[in-house]
Design an enzyme around this catalytic site. Sequence first.
Site, PDB file in Angstrom:
ATOM      1  N   ASP A  96       0.842  -1.199   0.000  1.00 25.63           N
ATOM      2  CA  ASP A  96       0.000   0.000   0.000  1.00 25.63           C
ATOM      3  C   ASP A  96       0.877   1.248   0.000  1.00 25.63           C
ATOM      4  OD1 ASP A  96      -2.080  -1.773   0.451  1.00 25.63           O
ATOM      5  OD2 ASP A  96      -2.003  -1.466   2.634  1.00 25.63           O
TER       6      ASP A  96
HETATM    7  N1  URA Z   1      -0.892  -5.865   4.248  1.00 28.60           N
HETATM    8  C1  URA Z   1      -1.400  -4.618   4.191  1.00 28.60           C
HETATM    9  O1  URA Z   1      -2.413  -4.341   4.813  1.00 28.60           O
HETATM   10  N2  URA Z   1      -0.763  -3.707   3.435  1.00 28.60           N
HETATM   11  C2  URA Z   1       0.355  -3.965   2.754  1.00 28.60           C
HETATM   12  O2  URA Z   1       0.898  -3.080   2.091  1.00 28.60           O
HETATM   13  C3  URA Z   1       0.878  -5.260   2.826  1.00 28.60           C
HETATM   14  C4  URA Z   1       0.217  -6.194   3.584  1.00 28.60           C
END
Ligand code: URA
Length: 245
Positions: A96
């Site tokens: 993310d």
């Molecule tokens: N889990 C998440 O919530 N975000 C990420 O970027 C990776 C794993």
Amino acid sequence: MLSRAGLGSRRVCDDLIAAGRVTVNGAPAVLGQRVHTATALVTVDGVPLGVAPGLVYYLVNKPVGVVTTSADPQGRPTVLSLVPSEPRVFSVGRLDMDTEGLLILTNDGALAQLLSHPSFGVRKEYLAEVDGTPSPSAVRALREGIVLDDGPTAPATVGVVAPGVLRIEIHEGRNRQVRRMCEAIGHPVVRLVRARIGTLADRSLKPGHWRDLSTDEVRMLATEAVRSEDRGARPPGGPEGWTGH
Ligand code: URA
């Protein structure tokens, strides 16, 4: 596989394998074995065959605010801006925008597919700073699996590093999975860092920096993915780029 690696005809290869002169990732090769031709460590009489030329593998420490997509319509910085522009690479899986930590960029499509396919189950470790202090039963719920709107999560390895800081190891890689898991137990994530991919960790790599993976590290990742395949997690047909010999 060995014939594609330039060793000789398929029959010659079969004879070498039958004679016990070939190893793949340290173990004796067996006839019909599936091997990733670009990354497996193949030896004949103890002499390693090379890794395919032209392939690059970068380990990046993604900072907050950088997107994993190759182009962003809103003009935010992308992970591609952190590494050399040639050869063209893409990310293996995604983080993310607000997640920090380790990400692999490569132009090796076969390895990327192998590592990013959820059913291959390469384990990834996250450090999650959460709002509040999860109770032992909340931590247990994370370990046992949480029902999310796209189905239950597989059991996870969860440790408490400090009050409000969890070490969470998962192998599924569903969208925003760690954030949704923590939210489901009532402790939303405040900061999320991916600290390890398979056996690959690097505490000295600063945010925004990258380095090449060593050949051994690439092989280790491929081997780990194959091991998870041995555990029975494999999509029908297998990924492209994987061949019999
Ligand atoms: N889990 C998440 O919530 N975000 C990420 O970027 C990776 C794993």
